[in-house]
Design a protein around this motif. Structure first.
Motif, PDB file in Angstrom:
ATOM      1  N   ALA A  64      -4.994   6.817  -0.168  1.00 37.14           N
ATOM      2  CA  ALA A  64      -4.211   5.601  -0.616  1.00 37.14           C
ATOM      3  C   ALA A  64      -3.669   4.217  -2.034  1.00 37.14           C
ATOM      4  O   ALA A  64      -5.114   4.635  -3.207  1.00 37.14           O
ATOM      5  CB  ALA A  64      -4.671   4.580   0.485  1.00 37.14           C
ATOM      6  N   LYS A  65      -3.268   3.933  -2.255  1.00 32.89           N
ATOM      7  CA  LYS A  65      -3.325   2.969  -3.388  1.00 32.89           C
ATOM      8  C   LYS A  65      -2.642   1.342  -3.315  1.00 32.89           C
ATOM      9  O   LYS A  65      -1.444   1.299  -3.106  1.00 32.89           O
ATOM     10  CB  LYS A  65      -2.119   3.450  -4.466  1.00 32.89           C
ATOM     11  CG  LYS A  65      -2.917   2.323  -6.013  1.00 32.89           C
ATOM     12  CD  LYS A  65      -1.433   3.612  -6.926  1.00 32.89           C
ATOM     13  CE  LYS A  65      -1.321   2.111  -8.438  1.00 32.89           C
ATOM     14  NZ  LYS A  65      -0.807   3.314  -9.396  1.00 32.89           N
ATOM     15  N   GLU A  66      -3.184   0.370  -3.694  1.00 31.56           N
ATOM     16  CA  GLU A  66      -2.891  -0.646  -2.997  1.00 31.56           C
ATOM     17  C   GLU A  66      -2.292  -1.716  -4.648  1.00 31.56           C
ATOM     18  O   GLU A  66      -2.493  -1.124  -5.908  1.00 31.56           O
ATOM     19  CB  GLU A  66      -4.082  -2.152  -2.616  1.00 31.56           C
ATOM     20  CG  GLU A  66      -3.511  -3.394  -2.448  1.00 31.56           C
ATOM     21  CD  GLU A  66      -5.011  -4.447  -2.437  1.00 31.56           C
ATOM     22  OE1 GLU A  66      -5.061  -5.474  -2.080  1.00 31.56           O
ATOM     23  OE2 GLU A  66      -6.008  -4.080  -2.648  1.00 31.56           O
ATOM     24  N   MET A  70       6.694   7.732  -5.435  1.00 31.15           N
ATOM     25  CA  MET A  70       5.476   6.906  -5.842  1.00 31.15           C
ATOM     26  C   MET A  70       5.470   7.463  -6.932  1.00 31.15           C
ATOM     27  O   MET A  70       4.448   6.274  -7.538  1.00 31.15           O
ATOM     28  CB  MET A  70       4.605   6.303  -4.319  1.00 31.15           C
ATOM     29  CG  MET A  70       5.064   5.866  -2.945  1.00 31.15           C
ATOM     30  SD  MET A  70       6.316   4.249  -3.218  1.00 31.15           S
ATOM     31  CE  MET A  70       7.522   4.606  -3.014  1.00 31.15           C
ATOM     32  N   GLU A  71       5.720   8.474  -7.445  1.00 37.47           N
ATOM     33  CA  GLU A  71       5.557   8.709  -8.257  1.00 37.47           C
ATOM     34  C   GLU A  71       5.395   7.959  -9.984  1.00 37.47           C
ATOM     35  O   GLU A  71       6.518   7.425  -9.456  1.00 37.47           O
ATOM     36  CB  GLU A  71       5.718  10.175  -8.650  1.00 37.47           C
ATOM     37  CG  GLU A  71       5.123  10.893 -10.466  1.00 37.47           C
ATOM     38  CD  GLU A  71       5.174  12.356 -10.532  1.00 37.47           C
ATOM     39  OE1 GLU A  71       5.195  12.808 -11.864  1.00 37.47           O
ATOM     40  OE2 GLU A  71       6.537  12.901  -9.348  1.00 37.47           O
ATOM     41  N   GLY A  72       4.584   7.574 -10.394  1.00 34.28           N
ATOM     42  CA  GLY A  72       5.157   6.783 -11.775  1.00 34.28           C
ATOM     43  C   GLY A  72       5.376   4.902 -11.546  1.00 34.28           C
ATOM     44  O   GLY A  72       6.141   4.263 -12.129  1.00 34.28           O
ATOM     45  N   VAL A  73       5.055   4.274 -10.148  1.00 34.22           N
ATOM     46  CA  VAL A  73       5.999   3.427  -9.751  1.00 34.22           C
ATOM     47  C   VAL A  73       4.347   2.356 -10.477  1.00 34.22           C
ATOM     48  O   VAL A  73       3.650   2.978 -10.383  1.00 34.22           O
ATOM     49  CB  VAL A  73       5.701   3.163  -8.290  1.00 34.22           C
ATOM     50  CG1 VAL A  73       6.820   3.819  -7.720  1.00 34.22           C
ATOM     51  CG2 VAL A  73       4.392   3.184  -7.784  1.00 34.22           C
ATOM     52  N   THR A  74       4.984   1.086 -10.637  1.00 34.59           N
ATOM     53  CA  THR A  74       4.132  -0.125 -11.708  1.00 34.59           C
ATOM     54  C   THR A  74       4.090  -1.132 -10.294  1.00 34.59           C
ATOM     55  O   THR A  74       4.274  -0.946  -9.543  1.00 34.59           O
ATOM     56  CB  THR A  74       4.407  -0.149 -12.893  1.00 34.59           C
ATOM     57  OG1 THR A  74       5.349  -1.275 -12.500  1.00 34.59           O
ATOM     58  CG2 THR A  74       5.043   0.790 -13.144  1.00 34.59           C
ATOM     59  N   LEU A  82       1.017  -1.326   0.157  1.00 42.63           N
ATOM     60  CA  LEU A  82       0.232  -0.198  -0.397  1.00 42.63           C
ATOM     61  C   LEU A  82       1.438   1.569   0.327  1.00 42.63           C
ATOM     62  O   LEU A  82       1.500   0.723   0.003  1.00 42.63           O
ATOM     63  CB  LEU A  82      -0.867   0.015   1.109  1.00 42.63           C
ATOM     64  CG  LEU A  82      -2.460   0.818   1.261  1.00 42.63           C
ATOM     65  CD1 LEU A  82      -3.231  -0.247   0.389  1.00 42.63           C
ATOM     66  CD2 LEU A  82      -2.943   0.970   2.524  1.00 42.63           C
ATOM     67  N   ILE A  83       0.330   2.463  -0.882  1.00 43.70           N
ATOM     68  CA  ILE A  83       1.737   3.216  -0.990  1.00 43.70           C
ATOM     69  C   ILE A  83       0.806   5.152  -0.988  1.00 43.70           C
ATOM     70  O   ILE A  83      -0.498   4.600  -1.209  1.00 43.70           O
ATOM     71  CB  ILE A  83       2.297   3.426  -1.813  1.00 43.70           C
ATOM     72  CG1 ILE A  83       1.057   3.608  -3.257  1.00 43.70           C
ATOM     73  CG2 ILE A  83       3.702   2.171  -2.420  1.00 43.70           C
ATOM     74  CD1 ILE A  83       1.655   3.522  -4.443  1.00 43.70           C
TER      75      ILE A  83
END
Length: 277
Positions: A219-221, A142-146, A134-135
């Protein structure tokens, strides 16, 4: 000569009939008529249920069961088998033993492991358990992470995880360049992410999914690739179940999963769990 042969033939036929009768009487009733057919004859499908959101939840006041595994069990019993569904209170220590001692017909939400497979059978997975990340979407790091593990495993990226858990074991084996922050509990790991003392929260996918739904603004999983500690989550079944009977529940789950219906049930159960907190 002919009469002698006929006499032997009659004796042989009698022996065959007797042997068949003895064999049939030695088989369990469920094996003789089929596992699901025996349940249909009884009119009740017994579902062993240990609570853990979003799999299985139980209302403290009404005693009613919900959660996506409870919903699947109820739907399968009522609409496929056409029987009543009875939930039997259990805990995670007794789910397997209850199947072995015929206290229930199916156990809800069991992770597939080789050790359990020595004692029980499994349906096809309804969902997959795995370790997820979770980010904070607002974190510049965390910009642009896949979902590729290599995008996150970098110097300067800190992973918060509860110390001593299976998640700790999995992330320790996978992360080579990042820093691992081990904390005593879930609350501490979540606070570390929210305060940006950590960049990535490491937890079970179902738990992170609940937290992500509760905090959609930031939040993004992420389900990392390659997957960490991935296991199917299934119905537990008696180990003696036949392949033909197992096909019945497998086809049911495979079709419902393919149409996205199970994902909808998971989201519904997750939102209910968050609302109850």
């Amino acid at each position: 000569m002919v009469s002698v042969r006929l006499s032997h033939l009659k004796k042989f036929s009698c022996c065959l009939a007797l042997g068949s009768a003895l064999l049939a009487s030695s088989l369990p009733a469920s094996a003789a008529v089929g596992f699901w057919q025996s349940i249909q004859q009884k009119g009740v499908l017994r579902c062993g249920a240990a609570t853990a959101a979003p799999y299985v939840m139980r209302d403290a006041k009404s005693g009613e069961y919900s959660g996506y595994f409870a919903e699947l069990c109820r739907d399968f019993g009522e609409n496929v088998l056409k029987v009543k569904v009875q939930f039997v209170d259990a805990n995670w220590d007794t789910l397997v033993a209850g199947l072995q001692s015929d206290k229930w017909d199916m156990a809800l939400g069991l992770n597939q492991t080789p050790e359990r497979a020595l004692a029980v059978a499994f349906s096809a997975p309804a969902q997959d358990y795995q370790v997820s990340f979770l980010i904070n979407k607002q974190n510049p790091k965390m910009e642009g992470v896949t979902n590729k593990l290599a995008d996150l495993d970098k110097p300067g990226v800190t992973f918060a995880v509860m110390s001593g858990t299976s998640q700790d074991k999995a992330v320790t084996a996978a992360i080579k360049k990042g820093t691992i922050m081990r904390l005593p509990g879930n609350d501490e790991t979540r606070l570390a992410l929210m305060a940006r003392r950590a960049d990535v929260l490491v937890d079970a996918s179902d738990t992170n999914h609940l937290f992500a739904l509760a905090n959609p603004d930031w939040a993004k999983e992420i389900l990392p690739v390659p997957a960490l500690a991935k296991q199917g989550v299934s119905f537990g079944l008696p180990r003696s179940i036949t392949e033909a009977d197992r096909d019945v529940i497998d086809i049911y789950l495979t079709q419902r999963r393919a149409t996205g219906e199970i994902d909808q049930l998971v989201n519904k159960a997750s939102m209910e769990a968050n609302a109850a907190k």
